[in-house]
Design a protein around this motif. Structure first.
Motif, PDB file in Angstrom:
ATOM      1  N   PRO A  75       0.784  -1.055   0.293  1.00 23.51           N
ATOM      2  CA  PRO A  75      -0.177  -0.064  -0.022  1.00 23.51           C
ATOM      3  C   PRO A  75       0.999   1.504  -0.343  1.00 23.51           C
ATOM      4  N   GLN A  76       0.093   2.253  -0.497  1.00 24.26           N
ATOM      5  CA  GLN A  76       1.009   3.749  -1.047  1.00 24.26           C
ATOM      6  C   GLN A  76       0.144   4.373  -1.050  1.00 24.26           C
ATOM      7  N   ASN A  77       0.689   5.985  -0.439  1.00 18.90           N
ATOM      8  CA  ASN A  77      -0.142   6.878  -0.930  1.00 18.90           C
ATOM      9  C   ASN A  77      -0.060   6.739  -2.424  1.00 18.90           C
ATOM     10  N   VAL A  78      -1.850   6.833  -3.088  1.00 15.76           N
ATOM     11  CA  VAL A  78      -2.339   7.664  -4.006  1.00 15.76           C
ATOM     12  C   VAL A  78      -3.714   8.760  -4.540  1.00 15.76           C
ATOM     13  N   LEU A  79      -3.982   9.103  -5.357  1.00 21.20           N
ATOM     14  CA  LEU A  79      -5.092   9.845  -6.208  1.00 21.20           C
ATOM     15  C   LEU A  79      -5.535   8.467  -6.352  1.00 21.20           C
ATOM     16  N   TYR A  80      -7.046   8.983  -6.018  1.00 24.13           N
ATOM     17  CA  TYR A  80      -8.258   7.627  -6.213  1.00 24.13           C
ATOM     18  C   TYR A  80      -8.805   8.824  -7.610  1.00 24.13           C
ATOM     19  N   HIS A 100       2.752  10.612 -19.809  1.00 26.22           N
ATOM     20  CA  HIS A 100       3.588   9.503 -19.312  1.00 26.22           C
ATOM     21  C   HIS A 100       3.362   8.864 -17.534  1.00 26.22           C
ATOM     22  N   VAL A 101       2.426   9.696 -17.273  1.00 21.90           N
ATOM     23  CA  VAL A 101       2.433   8.968 -16.164  1.00 21.90           C
ATOM     24  C   VAL A 101       1.526   7.482 -15.695  1.00 21.90           C
ATOM     25  N   PRO A 102       1.849   7.442 -14.820  1.00 21.37           N
ATOM     26  CA  PRO A 102       1.779   5.696 -14.582  1.00 21.37           C
ATOM     27  C   PRO A 102       0.587   6.109 -13.731  1.00 21.37           C
ATOM     28  N   VAL A 103      -0.069   4.654 -14.703  1.00 22.36           N
ATOM     29  CA  VAL A 103      -1.488   4.679 -13.976  1.00 22.36           C
ATOM     30  C   VAL A 103      -2.365   3.788 -14.317  1.00 22.36           C
ATOM     31  N   GLU A 104      -2.986   3.104 -13.073  1.00 26.58           N
ATOM     32  CA  GLU A 104      -3.903   1.599 -13.162  1.00 26.58           C
ATOM     33  C   GLU A 104      -4.928   2.237 -13.209  1.00 26.58           C
ATOM     34  N   LEU A 105      -5.578   1.480 -14.221  1.00 27.20           N
ATOM     35  CA  LEU A 105      -7.118   1.654 -14.553  1.00 27.20           C
ATOM     36  C   LEU A 105      -7.358   0.489 -13.872  1.00 27.20           C
ATOM     37  N   GLY A 106      -9.146   0.920 -13.582  1.00 24.86           N
ATOM     38  CA  GLY A 106     -10.523   0.304 -13.227  1.00 24.86           C
ATOM     39  C   GLY A 106     -11.236   0.391 -14.149  1.00 24.86           C
ATOM     40  N   GLU A 107     -12.542  -0.537 -12.808  1.00 28.66           N
ATOM     41  CA  GLU A 107     -13.388  -0.581 -13.175  1.00 28.66           C
ATOM     42  C   GLU A 107     -14.340   1.531 -12.644  1.00 28.66           C
ATOM     43  N   ASN A 108     -14.314   2.092 -13.590  1.00 28.79           N
ATOM     44  CA  ASN A 108     -14.761   3.273 -12.944  1.00 28.79           C
ATOM     45  C   ASN A 108     -14.024   3.797 -12.063  1.00 28.79           C
ATOM     46  N   PHE A 109     -12.522   4.227 -12.552  1.00 27.05           N
ATOM     47  CA  PHE A 109     -11.157   4.476 -11.652  1.00 27.05           C
ATOM     48  C   PHE A 109     -10.167   4.200 -12.124  1.00 27.05           C
ATOM     49  N   LEU A 110      -9.492   5.558 -11.707  1.00 27.43           N
ATOM     50  CA  LEU A 110      -7.814   5.808 -11.941  1.00 27.43           C
ATOM     51  C   LEU A 110      -7.339   5.845 -10.613  1.00 27.43           C
ATOM     52  N   LYS A 111      -6.031   5.513 -10.940  1.00 23.65           N
ATOM     53  CA  LYS A 111      -4.825   5.748  -8.923  1.00 23.65           C
ATOM     54  C   LYS A 111      -3.818   5.764 -10.155  1.00 23.65           C
ATOM     55  N   TYR A 133      -5.083   4.844   0.472  1.00 22.37           N
ATOM     56  CA  TYR A 133      -2.855   4.040   0.887  1.00 22.37           C
ATOM     57  C   TYR A 133      -3.658   3.108   0.614  1.00 22.37           C
ATOM     58  N   LEU A 134      -3.415   2.696  -0.649  1.00 25.16           N
ATOM     59  CA  LEU A 134      -3.734   1.041  -1.764  1.00 25.16           C
ATOM     60  C   LEU A 134      -2.607   0.381  -1.823  1.00 25.16           C
ATOM     61  N   PRO A 135      -2.781  -0.281  -2.013  1.00 24.45           N
ATOM     62  CA  PRO A 135      -1.726  -0.980  -3.821  1.00 24.45           C
ATOM     63  C   PRO A 135      -1.991  -0.221  -4.618  1.00 24.45           C
ATOM     64  N   PHE A 136      -0.688   0.051  -5.940  1.00 23.35           N
ATOM     65  CA  PHE A 136      -0.488   0.196  -6.630  1.00 23.35           C
ATOM     66  C   PHE A 136       0.331   0.294  -7.376  1.00 23.35           C
ATOM     67  N   GLN A 137      -1.144  -0.735  -8.698  1.00 23.69           N
ATOM     68  CA  GLN A 137      -0.370  -1.797 -10.055  1.00 23.69           C
ATOM     69  C   GLN A 137      -0.753  -0.732 -11.399  1.00 23.69           C
ATOM     70  N   PRO A 138       0.368  -0.116 -11.694  1.00 23.11           N
ATOM     71  CA  PRO A 138      -0.914   0.999 -13.265  1.00 23.11           C
ATOM     72  C   PRO A 138      -0.013   0.384 -14.241  1.00 23.11           C
ATOM     73  N   GLU A 139      -0.475   0.086 -15.465  1.00 25.25           N
ATOM     74  CA  GLU A 139      -0.320  -0.251 -16.476  1.00 25.25           C
ATOM     75  C   GLU A 139       1.035  -0.805 -16.858  1.00 25.25           C
ATOM     76  N   GLY A 140       1.136  -1.214 -18.426  1.00 23.84           N
ATOM     77  CA  GLY A 140       2.499  -1.891 -18.111  1.00 23.84           C
ATOM     78  C   GLY A 140       2.750  -0.625 -19.309  1.00 23.84           C
ATOM     79  N   GLY A 141       2.093  -0.833 -20.275  1.00 24.16           N
ATOM     80  CA  GLY A 141       2.199   0.308 -21.325  1.00 24.16           C
ATOM     81  C   GLY A 141       2.291  -0.328 -22.882  1.00 24.16           C
ATOM     82  N   ALA A 142       2.072   0.422 -23.607  1.00 24.49           N
ATOM     83  CA  ALA A 142       2.149  -0.427 -24.919  1.00 24.49           C
ATOM     84  C   ALA A 142       2.871  -1.476 -25.106  1.00 24.49           C
TER      85      ALA A 142
END
Length: 193
Positions: A75-80, A100-111, A133-142
């Motif tokens: 877990p780490q500090n994130v913007l949800y 080029h910001v690492p972003v985690e994409l979820g169902e109806n949210f970005l982290k 304060y959540l785990p952060f798993q951004p997309e790996g890239g194109a």
């Protein structure tokens, strides 16, 4: 100290996974290929992974002594970020990707990792934000990003496929004469412009 130089090249049962020592790291440390860390069982570990490696939650590593270690996103500090409609969320994702910001994409949210400048930008885009304060798993890239296994395609193969799709869409080979709505600066090498 255990030395970790590779990903495990074997499958193990789900019941065995829970008993494995864990390497619990936030995203910024999971991007490092050389790292000293302490596992959840107190053991010291040294990572010597290929440059460019990005560890993902759930990855299985193998130490020199053949022991297995499970990677866990700490877990780490994130913007949800959420929005009233999909268009607003897509617009926010577009602007974050453009930076080029690492972003985690979820169902109806970005982290994303906490950043005051990005926070202000997102608020101007009418996105609802909360600090979490959540785990952060951004997309790996194109083009894949992160680690590769023997059965994965290489970057060169992925790039060639992306170029093929571009050429199919673009509708011509670079060295052919063509007419379409955009212009080319003929003083440049078309293939590398």
């Amino acid at each position: 100290m255990i030395r970790i130089e590779r990903y495990a090249n074997r499958e193990i049962a789900e019941a065995e996974l829970v008993n494995l020592p864990k390497l619990v790291l936030p995203f910024d440390l999971r991007q490092k290929s050389r790292l000293r860390a302490t596992l959840d069982n107190g053991a010291e570990a040294a990572l010597f992974l290929p440059r460019g490696t990005v560890l993902r939650d759930g990855d299985l590593l193998e130490a020199q002594d053949a022991s297995l270690i499970r990677v866990v996103a700490a877990p780490q500090n994130v913007l949800y970020a959420t929005a009233k409609n999909p268009h607003a969320l897509m617009r926010a994702a577009y602007h974050l990707g453009n930076r080029h910001v690492p972003v985690e994409l979820g169902e109806n949210f970005l982290k994303l990792e906490t950043d005051p400048v990005l926070k202000e930008m997102l608020l101007q885009l009418e996105v609802t934000l909360r600090e979490a304060y959540l785990p952060f798993q951004p997309e790996g890239g194109a083009y894949g990003g992160g680690h590769r296994h023997e059965h994965d395609s290489t970057f060169a193969e992925e790039y060639a496929r992306a170029q093929q799709i571009f050429d199919e869409y673009h509708g011509h080979e670079p060295d052919k004469v063509h007419r379409h709505p955009h212009t080319h600066d003929d003083s440049r090498d078309h293939e590398h412009s």
